[in-house]
Design a protein around this motif. Sequence first.
Motif, PDB file in Angstrom:
ATOM      1  N   LEU A 196       0.534  -1.344   0.014  1.00 13.84           N
ATOM      2  CA  LEU A 196      -0.068   0.069  -0.194  1.00 13.84           C
ATOM      3  C   LEU A 196       0.900   1.282   0.039  1.00 13.84           C
ATOM      4  O   LEU A 196       0.376   2.242  -0.848  1.00 13.84           O
ATOM      5  N   GLY A 245      -7.666   2.099   1.485  1.00 13.86           N
ATOM      6  CA  GLY A 245      -6.235   1.510   2.402  1.00 13.86           C
ATOM      7  C   GLY A 245      -6.710   1.794   3.447  1.00 13.86           C
ATOM      8  O   GLY A 245      -6.164   0.845   4.063  1.00 13.86           O
ATOM      9  N   SER A 289      -4.708  -3.291   2.413  1.00 17.51           N
ATOM     10  CA  SER A 289      -4.062  -3.449   1.033  1.00 17.51           C
ATOM     11  C   SER A 289      -4.570  -4.627   0.376  1.00 17.51           C
ATOM     12  O   SER A 289      -4.951  -5.621   0.831  1.00 17.51           O
TER      13      SER A 289
END
Length: 463
Positions: free
Chosen positions: A399, A457, A462
Motif C-alpha cells: 500500500l 487502504g 492493501s
Amino acid sequence: MIGLIGIILSLVLLMYLAYKGFSVIILAPLLALFAVLWSGLSHEVLGVYSQIFMTGLGGYIIKYFPLFLLGAIFGKLMDDSGSARTIANFFVDKLGHKRAMLSIVLSCAILTYGGVSLFVVGFAVFPIAAALFKELGIPKRLIPGAIMLGALTFTMTALPGTPAIQNAIPMPFFNTDLYAAPGLGILSSIFILITGMYWLNYRTQRAHAQQEGYGQHIEPETQISMGQQGPSLIIAMLPIIVVIVTNLILTKFILPSLDTAYLSTDKFGNTSLNSVLGLWAIICALVLACLTIIVCNWQRIRDIKDSLQQGVSSSFLPIFNTASEVGYGSVIASLAGFLILRDFLIGLAPHNPLISEAIVINVLAGITGSASGGLSIALNTMGETYMNLAIQHGISPELMHRVASMASGALDSLPHNGAVITIITLCGLSHKQSYYDMFVVAVIIPLIALIGVISFGTMFGSF
C-alpha cells in the motif's frame, strides 16, 4: 530555523529556474551547495559535493540506468519498426470516428503500459489525432489532454505491472514488485480513465455547442519513422505482450524459485531477492522485448545499428536529470534544517503515514516538475522512515508503494513539467490554449484517485 529557510529558498529557486529552462544538471549541485552555505557550513562545501551529492547521483544511476537505457531503446525500436503507429491506427479503425477521443487515449495507454516512452507515443499518435480531430471538428487544443490522460496518468503510476520508472522506484524501499496493491491500482485506474474521458467528452460537446471547430493552425512538422510499411497488429503488439507476460512470470514464479542466498554475502552488498526482484524482472522483460522487435521487424527497421544508437543517446539526459535531483535531495537530507521539515511533514498525520507520504511526494514532484525526481528525492531521504512507520502502524508495504507511486503523478504535471512542455510543443499549441484540460486530467483527477486509494487502504488495507 536559519537552515530551514535556506532549504526552502533553495527549493523555490530550483522550481523557478527549472521553469525558466535552466538545466537541472547544473541547478541541482549549485542550489544544493547554496543550502549548505546558508546553513553556515562553508567549510564542508567540497566534501558535501564529492561525498554526498555525487554519491547520491551515482547510486541512482547504478540502480536505475538499465531501465532508462532499455526503455529508450525499446521505444525507439517500436517507433522505427512502425509498431507504435500500427497500434494507434488499430484503435482508430476499430472504435470508429465517433469515439475519436477514446481511441487516442487507449492508443496512448496501451503503448505506455507496454513500456513505450512518452516521446515516441506523442510522435506516433499526434498525426493521427490531428487528422481525426480536424475531420470531426474537435478542437485541436484537446489533443494534449487526450495524450496526457492515456500516457501520463493511470498507466504511469496506478495500473499494476506498468514498467514506468515511477512504479519501479518504490520497489527497493518497500521490498515490493511492480504489481503492488493490484486491486487498488486497478480501481483507481478505472476511475481515472472514466472520469478523464467524461471530462474530455464534456469539453468536446461544449465546444460543439459553441460551434468551435478544430481551429486554424499551422501544423508542426513531426518526425515520421523512416521504416517501411508498419507490421501487422499481431507483430506490433507482440513486444508489448512480451514485456507484460515476461515481467509477470519472472516476478511471481521464476525468480523467486532461484537460489539467491548468495545475495546476502558481502560480495553482493548483503542484500536480498526482494530488494532487486522487481528490477531484475523488468530488465529481463525489456531485453527480451527489444530482441522480439528486432527479430520480427528485421526488414522494416531501416538501420538497426542507428536505432540502437539513438535509443542509447536518448537515455542519457533523462537519467542524469533525475539523478541530479536525487543528489540534490541527498544533500538537503544531510542538513540539520531538514530534520525540522521532516518532523513537520510526518506530524501532519502522525497516525497515518500514508497521508504524510502522499503530501511529501506530491510537493517535491511539483517543485521539481518531475514525477520520478520528486519520488526519488522523497524516498531517498525518507523511505526508511516511511517503511518503519508502516511497520509500526501495521500498514502493508504494498500500500505504501502504490500511494508513493500515485502521489508522484499529480502535482508533477504543473506548467513547468518537461512532459507537459514536450506535448504542447509537439502539438504546436501554447499553455494558454491547452493546459487547462491537461491540468484537470493529469492533476485534479489523479489527486482525487489518490485520496480514494488512501481512504480505501486505511479502511480495508492493501488488496
